[in-house]
Design an enzyme around this catalytic site. Structure first.
Site, PDB file in Angstrom:
ATOM      1  N   LEU A 195       5.978  46.814  55.150  1.00 51.34           N
ATOM      2  CA  LEU A 195       6.728  46.876  56.402  1.00 51.34           C
ATOM      3  C   LEU A 195       7.891  47.844  56.285  1.00 51.34           C
ATOM      4  O   LEU A 195       8.635  47.797  55.300  1.00 51.34           O
ATOM      5  CB  LEU A 195       7.263  45.489  56.762  1.00 51.34           C
ATOM      6  CG  LEU A 195       8.313  45.432  57.884  1.00 51.34           C
ATOM      7  CD1 LEU A 195       7.702  45.797  59.226  1.00 51.34           C
ATOM      8  CD2 LEU A 195       8.989  44.065  57.936  1.00 51.34           C
ATOM      9  N   SER A 196       8.068  48.706  57.273  1.00 48.01           N
ATOM     10  CA  SER A 196       9.262  49.558  57.399  1.00 48.01           C
ATOM     11  C   SER A 196       9.421  50.426  56.152  1.00 48.01           C
ATOM     12  O   SER A 196       8.564  51.265  55.864  1.00 48.01           O
ATOM     13  CB  SER A 196      10.478  48.667  57.652  1.00 48.01           C
ATOM     14  OG  SER A 196      11.595  49.416  58.026  1.00 48.01           O
TER      15      SER A 196
END
Length: 371
Positions: A151-152
């Site tokens: 994520l991210s």
């Protein structure tokens, strides 16, 4: 001088915007005992922590999943939110969760933009590669079924790992991430996050081709992005897709199929033999985080896992299940459960899931049947 001041002013404003995004952001929950730390796994030039979950009586030849948390998160918090270790127990795969240290990055972001950390056999990327080698060797796992997701900043590092070690990873899943080579400094990282450059497919593919001597086949890729994301601009999703579609000889504008339902758009690109090469999910209501469908009151329903929280967002769709299906580790739920609330009323209906419908449609259009 004026141009230099303008650039400095812009950098300050981007830094301020970045800082505001994480004001008061809670750290991930303390370890709940599901993960074990491995201190001595080999060289560790990126100074990362190695946390793992290996199901009891895991059979030799099992797959390995590598999951990379986002900024301000911990490995344990990311695991609890996504439900990765629960799925590992259920399906029989080993789980590796590298964890960033605050000494390396004050927000505990993986340094996806730093050249020394995103180059083959260097920095954080090399540390994670050493962890993978350790897991394969110690647990006799299948070297042809190693997968990575994040994520991210973890998504950005997933892009780097897939680019630097394409022979290691069979497939990946990038959630609210960025393309490999999108930045090489902190100012460029802010620019890429908030205002990504729109490049050609070959321009995006070039950094991946240069990252190793690999000539293919390339890892398969699943890309996830929220249309309501204000941390990583949604345009980054198409830039990631361009990067990998070019390597697979596919065109962004020519998916094998595309379908939209309940605010979710799913696009799919197939190989000539019908294998899923690349897919993309865009979710209208999703801000910056992992799309989840936690059990809640309906624990008997398939396709639910995880725990909602900061950057772990309940949008009625489990990315964990869908990613495992794309990787071939578990079939996706064939039914989708749609819950509507009005006062005290609660209605649960079921319909064929969007992913199942799209795959059948795409394969039918390609003349490959619907199975």
């Amino acid at each position: 001088m004026t141009l230099a001041l303008h650039g400095l002013d812009r950098l300050i404003r981007l830094r301020q915007r970045w800082s505001r995004l994480f004001v008061g952001a809670p750290e991930g929950p303390a370890d709940d005992g599901r993960l074990n730390e491995i201190a001595d796994f080999g060289e560790n030039p990126g100074a990362l922590r190695m946390l793992v979950h290996v199901p009891a009586a895991l059979r030799p030849g099992a797959p390995l999943v590598v999951a990379l948390h986002g900024c301000t998160q911990t490995a344990a918090g990311y695991d609890r939110g996504c439900g990765w270790s629960a799925m590992a127990d259920r399906l029989g795969f080993a789980l590796l969760l590298p964890e960033q240290r605050s000494e390396n990055n004050p927000k505990r972001c993986f340094n996806w933009f730093a050249p020394d950390d995103t180059r083959r056999d260097s920095g954080e990327a090399a540390s994670i590669r050493q962890m993978v080698d350790h897991m394969l060797r110690e647990h006799r796992l299948d070297p042809h079924r190693v997968f990575v997701t994040g994520l991210s900043a973890g998504g950005g590092m997933s892009s780097a790992l897939l680019a630097c070690y394409p022979e290691v990873f069979a497939a990946g899943a990038i959630l609210a991430g960025l393309p490999h080579g999108a930045a090489a400094s902190v100012p460029q990282a802010f620019e890429a996050m908030f205002q990504p450059k729109i490049l050609s497919a070959e321009e995006r593919a070039a950094p991946v081709r240069a990252a190793s001597g690999h000539a293919g086949p390339w890892p398969r890729i699943s890309v996830w992005q929220g249309a309501a994301d204000r941390t990583v601009a949604p345009a980054n999703a198409d830039e990631i897709l361009k990067q990998w579609l070019a390597l697979h000889g596919q065109d962004l504008e020519r998916p094998a199929g595309s379908a939209t339902a309940d605010g979710v758009t799913h696009r799919l690109w197939l190989a000539p033999d019908g294998r899923r090469l690349v897919e993309a999910y865009s979710i209208d209501s999703l801000a910056h985080g992992v799309p989840l469908h936690p059990p809640g009151e309906a624990q008997e329903h398939e396709g639910r896992i995880g725990e909602a929280g900061p950057y772990m967002l309940d949008v009625g769709l489990s990315s964990t299940h869908a990613i495992l299906d794309f990787w071939g580790l578990a079939p996706a739920p064939q039914r989708a459960f749609v819950v509507s609330r009005g006062g005290e009323a609660r209605e649960v209906t079921e319909r064929p899931s969007l992913a199942a419908r799209l795959l059948r449609k795409a394969r039918r259009l390609a003349g490959l049947g619907s199975d």
